[in-house]
Design a protein around this motif. Structure first.
Motif, PDB file in Angstrom:
ATOM      1  N   GLN A 125       6.652  22.858 -33.125  1.00 30.31           N
ATOM      2  CA  GLN A 125       7.252  23.542 -34.450  1.00 30.31           C
ATOM      3  C   GLN A 125       6.127  24.302 -34.830  1.00 30.31           C
ATOM      4  O   GLN A 125       5.324  23.725 -35.484  1.00 30.31           O
ATOM      5  CB  GLN A 125       7.874  22.430 -35.196  1.00 30.31           C
ATOM      6  N   GLU A 127       6.591  27.165 -37.203  1.00 33.74           N
ATOM      7  CA  GLU A 127       6.932  27.926 -38.428  1.00 33.74           C
ATOM      8  C   GLU A 127       6.782  26.982 -39.556  1.00 33.74           C
ATOM      9  O   GLU A 127       7.130  25.772 -39.228  1.00 33.74           O
ATOM     10  CB  GLU A 127       8.402  28.641 -38.730  1.00 33.74           C
ATOM     11  N   MET A 267      13.612  20.341 -39.876  1.00 34.33           N
ATOM     12  CA  MET A 267      14.683  21.454 -40.182  1.00 34.33           C
ATOM     13  C   MET A 267      15.883  21.286 -39.375  1.00 34.33           C
ATOM     14  O   MET A 267      16.352  20.406 -38.529  1.00 34.33           O
ATOM     15  CB  MET A 267      14.202  22.670 -40.409  1.00 34.33           C
ATOM     16  N   ALA A 269      17.099  24.311 -37.135  1.00 27.11           N
ATOM     17  CA  ALA A 269      16.755  24.686 -35.817  1.00 27.11           C
ATOM     18  C   ALA A 269      15.717  25.622 -36.135  1.00 27.11           C
ATOM     19  O   ALA A 269      15.166  26.307 -37.168  1.00 27.11           O
ATOM     20  CB  ALA A 269      17.745  25.219 -35.212  1.00 27.11           C
ATOM     21  N   GLU A 271      13.935  29.459 -34.046  1.00 23.94           N
ATOM     22  CA  GLU A 271      14.461  30.685 -33.355  1.00 23.94           C
ATOM     23  C   GLU A 271      13.266  31.120 -32.573  1.00 23.94           C
ATOM     24  O   GLU A 271      13.384  32.315 -32.325  1.00 23.94           O
ATOM     25  CB  GLU A 271      14.751  31.707 -34.474  1.00 23.94           C
ATOM     26  N   HIS A 304      22.925  31.473 -35.952  1.00 20.22           N
ATOM     27  CA  HIS A 304      22.047  32.044 -36.888  1.00 20.22           C
ATOM     28  C   HIS A 304      20.596  32.139 -36.093  1.00 20.22           C
ATOM     29  O   HIS A 304      20.021  33.187 -36.129  1.00 20.22           O
ATOM     30  CB  HIS A 304      21.864  30.837 -37.915  1.00 20.22           C
ATOM     31  N   GLU A 305      20.197  31.095 -35.340  1.00 16.78           N
ATOM     32  CA  GLU A 305      19.235  31.259 -34.378  1.00 16.78           C
ATOM     33  C   GLU A 305      19.271  32.427 -33.534  1.00 16.78           C
ATOM     34  O   GLU A 305      18.190  33.000 -33.254  1.00 16.78           O
ATOM     35  CB  GLU A 305      18.822  29.850 -33.895  1.00 16.78           C
ATOM     36  N   HIS A 308      18.662  35.581 -35.020  1.00 19.58           N
ATOM     37  CA  HIS A 308      17.115  35.890 -35.529  1.00 19.58           C
ATOM     38  C   HIS A 308      16.516  36.583 -34.392  1.00 19.58           C
ATOM     39  O   HIS A 308      15.407  37.206 -34.772  1.00 19.58           O
ATOM     40  CB  HIS A 308      16.610  34.530 -35.606  1.00 19.58           C
ATOM     41  N   GLU A 327      15.383  35.479 -43.386  1.00 20.19           N
ATOM     42  CA  GLU A 327      16.697  34.357 -43.657  1.00 20.19           C
ATOM     43  C   GLU A 327      17.877  34.752 -44.341  1.00 20.19           C
ATOM     44  O   GLU A 327      18.993  34.562 -43.951  1.00 20.19           O
ATOM     45  CB  GLU A 327      15.678  33.133 -44.411  1.00 20.19           C
ATOM     46  N   TYR A 388      17.608  31.416 -48.665  1.00 15.93           N
ATOM     47  CA  TYR A 388      18.590  31.606 -47.867  1.00 15.93           C
ATOM     48  C   TYR A 388      19.730  32.016 -48.154  1.00 15.93           C
ATOM     49  O   TYR A 388      20.364  33.061 -47.939  1.00 15.93           O
ATOM     50  CB  TYR A 388      18.484  30.050 -47.172  1.00 15.93           C
TER      51      TYR A 388
HETATM   52  N1  PHE Z   1      13.557  29.534 -39.432  1.00 10.68           N
HETATM   53  C1  PHE Z   1      14.571  28.284 -39.092  1.00 10.68           C
HETATM   54  C2  PHE Z   1      15.524  28.790 -39.544  1.00 10.68           C
HETATM   55  O1  PHE Z   1      16.232  29.277 -40.560  1.00 10.68           O
HETATM   56  C3  PHE Z   1      14.298  27.342 -40.259  1.00 10.68           C
HETATM   57  C4  PHE Z   1      12.918  26.473 -40.071  1.00 10.68           C
HETATM   58  C5  PHE Z   1      11.869  27.011 -40.897  1.00 10.68           C
HETATM   59  C6  PHE Z   1      12.690  25.660 -39.065  1.00 10.68           C
HETATM   60  C7  PHE Z   1      10.696  26.208 -40.856  1.00 10.68           C
HETATM   61  C8  PHE Z   1      11.600  24.937 -38.945  1.00 10.68           C
HETATM   62  C9  PHE Z   1      10.395  25.024 -39.802  1.00 10.68           C
HETATM   63  O2  PHE Z   1      16.488  29.191 -38.651  1.00 10.68           O
END
Ligand code: PHE
Ligand code: ZN
Length: 880
Positions: A125, A127, A267, A269, A271, A304-305, A308, A327, A388
């Motif tokens: 992970q 992000e 979190m 999920a 992308e 959503h993913e 992205h 987001e 968001y």
């Molecule tokens: N970028 C992801 C989303 O909203 C959320 C996320 C953020 C997941 C940070 C993991 C860590 O689709």
């Protein structure tokens, strides 16, 4: 763990990176307790960077094993290492390859950032700043590189090896028990989109043919034995791919799209390019273990993913202040998708409920921040409802203001102009402004100002002239760091309803810009006159919730009930009844505080009865309309001096009044369930929602067969939606057969952790006198696990957010319990702890005994011996 000293990072200090990293070659040798990563980075100086500028790479608790430039190991005088930086001096003036060898321990990674193991599966992970837990890097979203990843692991342990992009090579390592795979992603990407997975996983496969005729292999990877719970996710993925082509003109750009579901994830999920990694609760579903809400969530998160890929991956953020660029826009896109798949009004009402229950309180308290913040100390704390959900509302307003065609033109220009870039909100808005020749200067304030605008509307009708005049005032209450604010552009969709229920179009409107049925407010105060109205209309304002504002229209109880019955806008029909119920409940709560007798308003009771029996309305809509404002909603609308016990007493008074007044109608509605094989579609789900809502009211009716009705509903349920609805009522009403049914549920589902999450949650949210003691006891249950974020959320977090009377016990013991957990969890997983800690954010709104207890707990947390940067940031902002 990250260093705990916090430095504020500011938007105005943004400077582009002095070096570029064009390619990244990773070699990842996996072992449970020691993974070795060799990174080869092709680095060059950016134009304008003076020769000899130090190269400062980010790192996080890494062990450095080797460092070389163009194949020559670096001597110690060429670099310095601190816990979070690797600084190279005497950097070559020409492009060079930097080789870095680091070693990490996946098994010891309890923060679930970087490379870790979840149920034996290696996953990553990255992000926002997790890549620096794997290797030293310019770990910032504006550094885009082409990645090639070689993964090597023991074949028995990890037969499946996955990376971003396309598989270009794989094989066994002769004479060993190991094998490898090499993945190459041709699309330059920031490090936060890097991903890798290795494990013993099963998969389901399908294909999708894109609009230009390319065939894409789709695979969903899960633990063995879970393959039969992936069908809905796969179906949702294919529908998302098709929808994005049709609605936004976005086609997928790789030959492979992989999804991996893991059970330990901070979190929802992620992308990652071509390799989305999911919290398994947003992938796995079957009727036995998933509710209709789970199915809807899976559909939305998968979409959503996937979305992205264009809004986030191909066009990414220049810096983390621009998080809403990907987001907010992507949430808007997934909301639109779900609206097309289901009922648009029902989806809109659900989204607004979420916005009001999560984002409004955030925006009204110490954690308020603009959709695009200007300052942060820990970026992980900015994955918020404001970024968001309010971010999505801002995009929706843009569409309302520019119209569907103007909006699409702006999006097309954005994709064309910024594809392959890391960009900003300014650049995004400029596309809409240029494509439609619209000045969006004032509109940009939606990204810059925190706080929910309050819009106050007073109206006066002049029968002689046929004019209706509105005095409209907008303001944002002062917030920490924002003592004053400027007026926002507010698109206010409106209708003027005549006595027969039809809209009366005015002959002219003065005092504000009008586009169709939208008034565009731009000033702090505005006087708007509608002319040519033969009789006094009933005002329907903010139809469809056309702007994220708090509206006070000073409407009479009669007008609200008229709107609830007559408005052609389904959203406002729902809103009117909610507003009316909120008024009644807040005045009942005030009576409860004063120890006066409580009695629900009979007119309101009738109005709910009308909704229940109105067969012209969609069952899903009726189910939502029957749902009373939550205790948290009522606390928010109460403002200050909140007494959760009084609110709870008020709410149960109205529930009982409704249940007993309409007991027969509820009894018949609760048995009107879909027949035939289970389908999660919107129509069937809506029917179940109405039946279960009716069951809930029947449980409050005072009839003497309630327990039999509920146990029967539990025993006959053939799907999780109905099962959990019945169990919730048995447990929450403290009925004698609750224990036995809890036990039956546990026996049936103890091997399915997502179902057991529900079992914990039902108990966590029971507002019984010993609710807290039950929750404490459950933390010692053999199936409770502090290491699993979903489990922590389903018990401790659910208690803190879904059990307001027990959390805010007058003796402070509920707060103390949650604070204990924050402190304990923080040692292991700061992100989970700091999110749990946000449940204290409205502490100042409690009446004084409770707010004093809450403050004491916040102070205790802030003086805890060791506290992560994440939790320190939240606790300090809460106390500021
Ligand atoms: N970028 C992801 C989303 O909203 C959320 C996320 C953020 C997941 C940070 C993991 C860590 O689709
Ligand atoms: Zn997202």
């Amino acid at each position: 763990m990250r260093p705990e000293t916090a430095v504020a990072i500011r938007l105005e200090d943004y400077a582009s990176a002095p070096y570029r990293i064009d390619t990244v070659d990773l070699d990842i040798q996996l072992n449970p307790r020691a993974a070795t990563i060799t990174a080869r980075l092709a680095i060059s100086r950016q134009d304008g960077t003076p020769e000899g500028t130090d190269l400062v790479l980010d790192g996080d608790a890494l062990e450095l094993f080797g460092l070389a430039i163009d194949g020559l190991p670096l001597t110690q005088d060429r670099y310095t290492v601190t816990p979070d930086k690797l600084t190279l001096n005497e950097v070559p003036t020409h492009p060079f390859v930097l080789e870095i060898v680091t070693r990490i321990n996946p098994d010891a990674n309890t923060e679930l950032m970087g490379l870790y193991r979840s149920s034996g599966t290696y996953c990553t992970q990255c992000e926002a700043e997790g890549f620096r837990c794997i290797t030293y890097f310019l770990d910032r979203p504006d550094v885009l590189s082409v990645y090639t990843t070689r993964i090597e692991a023991r074949k028995g342990e990890a037969p499946v090896l996955l990376g971003n992009g396309n598989l270009i090579q794989s094989g066994d390592l002769p004479g060993t028990d190991r094998h490898f795979a090499v993945w190459h992603d041709p699309h330059p990407k920031p490090s936060y989109l890097f991903a890798m997975v290795a494990g013993d996983l099963a998969h389901v496969a399908d294909t999708f043919v894109t609009s230009s005729g390319r065939e894409v292999d789709l695979k969903i990877y899960v633990e063995h034995g879970r393959e039969n719970r992936c069908a809905w996710a796969m179906d949702s993925l294919k529908r998302s791919m098709k929808w994005d082509e049709e609605v936004f003109g976005c086609e997928y750009d790789l030959d492979i799209f992989n999804i991996v579901a893991v059970s330990d994830f901070n979190m929802g999920a992620m992308e990652n390019k071509g390799l989305n990694i999911f919290n398994d609760k947003y992938v796995l579903a079957d009727p036995e273990t998933a509710t209709d809400q789970d199915y809807a969530n899976i559909e939305a998160v998968i979409a959503h993913e996937y979305f992205h890929n264009w809004t986030g991956n191909r066009i990414t953020c220049r810096d983390w202040f621009q998080l809403c660029l990907k987001e907010g826009l992507t949430v808007f896109r997934d909301q639109e998708f779900s609206s097309n798949m289901r009922s648009r009004p029902v989806k809109r009402i659900s989204d607004v409920r979420l916005l009001k229950s999560h984002q409004f309180p955030e925006d009204a308290g110490p954690l308020a921040h603009p959709v695009r913040p200007r300052k942060y100390t820990e970026i992980n704390n900015f994955y918020t409802a404001t970024v968001y959900e309010k971010g999505a509302e801002v995009v929706r307003m843009l569409k309302t203001l520019l119209g569907p065609d103007g909006f699409r033109k702006g999006m097309d220009l954005y994709f064309e102009r910024h594809d392959g870039e890391a960009t900003t909100i300014e650049a995004f808005l400029a596309c809409f402004s240029e494509a439609t020749s619209t000045d969006l200067g004032q509109f940009a304030r939606w990204y810059e100002q925190a706080g929910t605008p309050q819009v106050d509307v007073k109206s006066q009708y002049n029968a002689a002239s046929g004019d209706l005049t509105l005095e409209i005032n907008q303001m944002i209450s002062p917030l920490p760091g924002q003592p004053s604010s400027d007026p926002s552009v507010i698109p206010l969709r409106f209708g003027l309803i005549g006595p027969n229920g039809d809209d009366m179009p005015p002959s002219s409107v003065t005092g504000a810009k009008v586009q169709g049925d939208v008034l565009i407010l731009e000033d702090k105060t505005q006087s708007v006159t509608f002319s040519g109205l033969p009789s006094k209309p009933v005002l329907s304002l903010l139809r469809g919730f056309s702007a994220p504002v708090q509206l006070e229209a000073h409407q009479s109880a009669d007008d609200l009930l008229f709107l609830a019955r007559q408005d052609c806008d389904p959203f406002n029909r729902w809103q009117a009844l909610q507003t009316r119920a909120t008024q009644d409940l807040i005045s009942l709560a005030a009576k409860a505080v004063a120890n006066q007798p409580l009695k629900a308003d009979p007119q309101l009771v009738d109005a709910f009865g009308d909704v229940l029996t109105n067969e012209d309305l969609d069952p899903a809509f009726r189910a939502l309309a029957l749902q009373l404002p939550s205790e948290a909603d009522l606390a928010r609308d109460t403002g200050m001096n909140v007494d959760p016990d009084a609110i709870s007493a008020a709410r149960s008074t109205l529930r009982k009044a409704l249940g007993s007044a309409h007991a027969n109608a509820f009894k018949s509605a609760m048995s009107n369930r879909p027949t035939g094989t289970f389908s999660p579609d919107a129509a069937n789900a809506g029917q179940r929602a109405l039946a279960n809502q009716a069951l809930g009211y029947y449980a409050a009716s005072g009839e003497n067969d309630i327990e039999a009705v509920l146990t029967n509903a539990f025993d006959r349920a053939d799907n999780m939606t109905d099962l959990i609805a019945a169990l919730t009522l048995l447990v929450h009403d403290g009925l004698p057969s609750a224990e036995q049914r809890l036990e039956a549920f546990r026996k049936r589902h103890e091997d399915t952790s997502l179902a057991m999450d529900k079992w914990f949650m039902v108990q966590a949210t029971a507002a019984l006198a010993d609710g807290l003691e039950r929750v404490k006891a459950l933390t010692a249950h053999p199936l409770f696990d502090f290491a699993n974020p979903n489990r922590v959320r389903s018990l401790v977090h659910a208690f803190a957010t879904g059990n307001p009377t027990q959390f805010a016990r007058i003796d402070g013991s509920g707060f103390e319990f949650v604070a204990d957990n924050v402190i304990a969890i923080d040692q292991r997983n700061p992100q989970v702890a700091s999110r749990l800690l946000t449940c204290f954010r409205s502490w100042r709104a409690y009446e004084k005994t409770r707010s004093a207890h809450a403050e004491a707990q916040l102070l205790r947390i802030s003086s805890a011996e060791k506290l992560s940067r994440d939790s320190r940031d939240i606790v300090e902002r809460c106390l500021q």
